[in-house]
Design an enzyme around this catalytic site. Sequence first.
Site, PDB file in Angstrom:
ATOM      1  CE1 TYR A  60      -4.567   2.138   0.874  1.00 49.52           C
ATOM      2  CE2 TYR A  60      -2.304   3.555   1.545  1.00 49.52           C
ATOM      3  CZ  TYR A  60      -3.987   3.377   1.986  1.00 49.52           C
ATOM      4  OH  TYR A  60      -4.654   4.344   1.112  1.00 49.52           O
ATOM      5  CE1 TYR A  98      12.794  -6.121  -3.878  1.00 52.27           C
ATOM      6  CE2 TYR A  98      11.420  -6.686  -4.105  1.00 52.27           C
ATOM      7  CZ  TYR A  98      11.941  -6.887  -4.124  1.00 52.27           C
ATOM      8  OH  TYR A  98      12.969  -7.707  -5.008  1.00 52.27           O
ATOM      9  CE1 TYR A 124       4.553   2.628   1.420  1.00 50.63           C
ATOM     10  CE2 TYR A 124       6.593   4.177   2.344  1.00 50.63           C
ATOM     11  CZ  TYR A 124       5.659   3.025   1.537  1.00 50.63           C
ATOM     12  OH  TYR A 124       6.764   2.483   0.996  1.00 50.63           O
TER      13      TYR A 124
HETATM   14  N1  LIG Z   1       8.068   3.795  -5.060  1.00 50.25           N
HETATM   15  C1  LIG Z   1       8.924   4.546  -3.762  1.00 50.25           C
HETATM   16  O1  LIG Z   1       9.083   4.862  -4.022  1.00 50.25           O
HETATM   17  C2  LIG Z   1       9.109   3.500  -3.192  1.00 50.25           C
HETATM   18  C3  LIG Z   1      10.587   3.572  -1.440  1.00 50.25           C
HETATM   19  C4  LIG Z   1      10.295   2.598  -1.206  1.00 50.25           C
HETATM   20  C5  LIG Z   1       9.857   1.273  -0.913  1.00 50.25           C
HETATM   21  N2  LIG Z   1       8.752   0.860  -1.553  1.00 50.25           N
HETATM   22  C6  LIG Z   1       8.456  -0.447  -1.574  1.00 50.25           C
HETATM   23  O2  LIG Z   1       9.018  -1.329  -2.690  1.00 50.25           O
HETATM   24  C7  LIG Z   1       8.081  -2.253  -3.273  1.00 50.25           C
HETATM   25  C8  LIG Z   1       6.905  -2.155  -4.184  1.00 50.25           C
HETATM   26  O3  LIG Z   1       6.630  -0.992  -4.569  1.00 50.25           O
HETATM   27  P1  LIG Z   1       6.102  -0.150  -5.587  1.00 50.25           P
HETATM   28  O4  LIG Z   1       6.398   1.677  -6.291  1.00 50.25           O
HETATM   29  O5  LIG Z   1       6.472  -0.784  -7.206  1.00 50.25           O
HETATM   30  O6  LIG Z   1       4.853  -0.227  -5.617  1.00 50.25           O
HETATM   31  P2  LIG Z   1       3.897   0.228  -6.433  1.00 50.25           P
HETATM   32  O7  LIG Z   1       3.974   0.300  -7.670  1.00 50.25           O
HETATM   33  O8  LIG Z   1       2.290   0.837  -5.799  1.00 50.25           O
HETATM   34  O9  LIG Z   1       2.491  -1.665  -7.490  1.00 50.25           O
HETATM   35  C9  LIG Z   1       2.286  -2.209  -5.184  1.00 50.25           C
HETATM   36  C10 LIG Z   1       1.353  -3.747  -6.133  1.00 50.25           C
HETATM   37  O10 LIG Z   1       1.028  -4.583  -4.690  1.00 50.25           O
HETATM   38  C11 LIG Z   1      -0.412  -4.623  -5.274  1.00 50.25           C
HETATM   39  N3  LIG Z   1      -1.291  -4.589  -4.693  1.00 50.25           N
HETATM   40  C12 LIG Z   1      -2.453  -3.062  -3.824  1.00 50.25           C
HETATM   41  N4  LIG Z   1      -3.315  -3.587  -3.217  1.00 50.25           N
HETATM   42  C13 LIG Z   1      -3.085  -4.848  -3.475  1.00 50.25           C
HETATM   43  C14 LIG Z   1      -4.086  -5.662  -2.381  1.00 50.25           C
HETATM   44  N5  LIG Z   1      -5.032  -5.203  -1.820  1.00 50.25           N
HETATM   45  N6  LIG Z   1      -4.015  -6.912  -2.818  1.00 50.25           N
HETATM   46  C15 LIG Z   1      -3.273  -7.394  -3.604  1.00 50.25           C
HETATM   47  N7  LIG Z   1      -2.106  -6.109  -4.453  1.00 50.25           N
HETATM   48  C16 LIG Z   1      -2.322  -5.021  -4.248  1.00 50.25           C
HETATM   49  C17 LIG Z   1      -0.678  -3.590  -6.754  1.00 50.25           C
HETATM   50  O11 LIG Z   1      -1.469  -4.120  -7.677  1.00 50.25           O
HETATM   51  P3  LIG Z   1      -2.822  -3.050  -8.326  1.00 50.25           P
HETATM   52  O12 LIG Z   1      -1.698  -2.535  -9.333  1.00 50.25           O
HETATM   53  O13 LIG Z   1      -3.795  -3.987  -8.644  1.00 50.25           O
HETATM   54  O14 LIG Z   1      -2.773  -1.828  -7.578  1.00 50.25           O
HETATM   55  C18 LIG Z   1       1.197  -3.489  -7.434  1.00 50.25           C
HETATM   56  O15 LIG Z   1       0.512  -4.617  -8.363  1.00 50.25           O
HETATM   57  C19 LIG Z   1       7.036  -1.822  -1.435  1.00 50.25           C
HETATM   58  O16 LIG Z   1       6.764  -3.284  -0.651  1.00 50.25           O
HETATM   59  C20 LIG Z   1       6.698  -0.891  -1.157  1.00 50.25           C
HETATM   60  O17 LIG Z   1       6.816   0.431  -0.085  1.00 50.25           O
HETATM   61  C21 LIG Z   1       8.746   2.092  -2.708  1.00 50.25           C
END
Ligand SMILES: NC(=O)c1ccc[n+]([C@@H]2O[C@H](COP(=O)([O-])OP(=O)(O)OC[C@H]3O[C@@H](n4cnc5c(N)ncnc54)[C@H](OP(=O)(O)O)[C@@H]3O)[C@@H](O)[C@H]2O)c1
Length: 292
Positions: A60, A98, A124
């Site tokens: 999330y 992650y 978050y």
């Molecule tokens: N983005 C950043 O800057 C950042 C920084 C540090 C760490 N992280 C971490 O890195 C990881 C990947 O991040 P990201 O940016 O690639 O995330 P993202 O683009 O927001 O993608 C999140 C994924 O989780 C899925 N998801 C959300 N709610 C769900 C549910 N209820 N059931 C099943 N699947 C669900 C989404 O599906 P949908 O496509 O259907 O929504 C999507 O495939 C996460 O753990 C995040 O906390 C991210």
Amino acid sequence: MRILLLGYTGQLGWELERTLVCLGEVTALDYPTVDLRDEAGIRKAVRSAAPQIIVNATGYTAVDKAESEPDVAAAINARAPAILAEEAHALGAALIHYSTDYVFDGSKGSPYVETDTPHPLGVYAQTKLEGEQAVQKTGGAFLILRLSWLYSLRRDSFVTKVLGWSRQQPVLHMVTDQVGNPIWARTAAEATAQLLAMGSINIVPWLAERSGLYHFTGPDHTSRYEWAKAIIRLDPRRPEQVTEQVLPALTSEFPTPARRPLYSALDSRRLVDTFGLRLPPWEISLRLAMEV
Ligand SMILES: NC(=O)c1ccc[n+]([C@@H]2O[C@H](COP(=O)([O-])OP(=O)(O)OC[C@H]3O[C@@H](n4cnc5c(N)ncnc54)[C@H](OP(=O)(O)O)[C@@H]3O)[C@@H](O)[C@H]2O)c1
């Protein structure tokens, strides 16, 4: 290697599906096939895939919205990783999970190491920390890879936003007081695949010996201001830009519902020392991302 990948439509998950495929059989699932708010559904999906490795790229990630949806954020960021860790442990599999630089409050002023005490500032960040703690408590073979400032050009990210603004606004105001380690989702995915390839023959025991928390970043960090200027400079379609000036600003000028750490740079020396894996400097990875 049998791999279950969750969250394949996300920034990171999309690239993971494309890089993990070289390691073996990948079962990639996403919402609504698996809803991470549904405990029984998660357990069923894991058991039917019977993986050696679970890669959890879900999250999330709507940092501001999480402030008004703490239960949903907790289910996805804290409870689901705990269930995945339990299932992995029961199956004799390993979990790759992650996490985020946002577990820190930003007050340190130099890059955070894994032993620094987290202090999340928002929902978050708090739920991501709870997810980390649950995975660590369950034991078994696991890696928690903390990312910072992840981006892709496929989904909304800071990079796509800056590119969009650069086509609409002559002057951009970018904050100088937020510092982190930008990382292209493909770079993070490729590094994950390389890490798994290192232990491929005997992957679960190999990972079990190295279980723990790792900062998964390149060697350097930057501010959003410098990052935005590099995005504009490296944009292969510069003639479409109308931006003439990028001016420094402060975070306090842009209030948001969730508080974020100002300084959240991570030190990745534990990753280098343990795996010999060096993620590239942020600007190299940005150039490669922009040239795709
Ligand atoms: N983005 C950043 O800057 C950042 C920084 C540090 C760490 N992280 C971490 O890195 C990881 C990947 O991040 P990201 O940016 O690639 O995330 P993202 O683009 O927001 O993608 C999140 C994924 O989780 C899925 N998801 C959300 N709610 C769900 C549910 N209820 N059931 C099943 N699947 C669900 C989404 O599906 P949908 O496509 O259907 O929504 C999507 O495939 C996460 O753990 C995040 O906390 C991210």
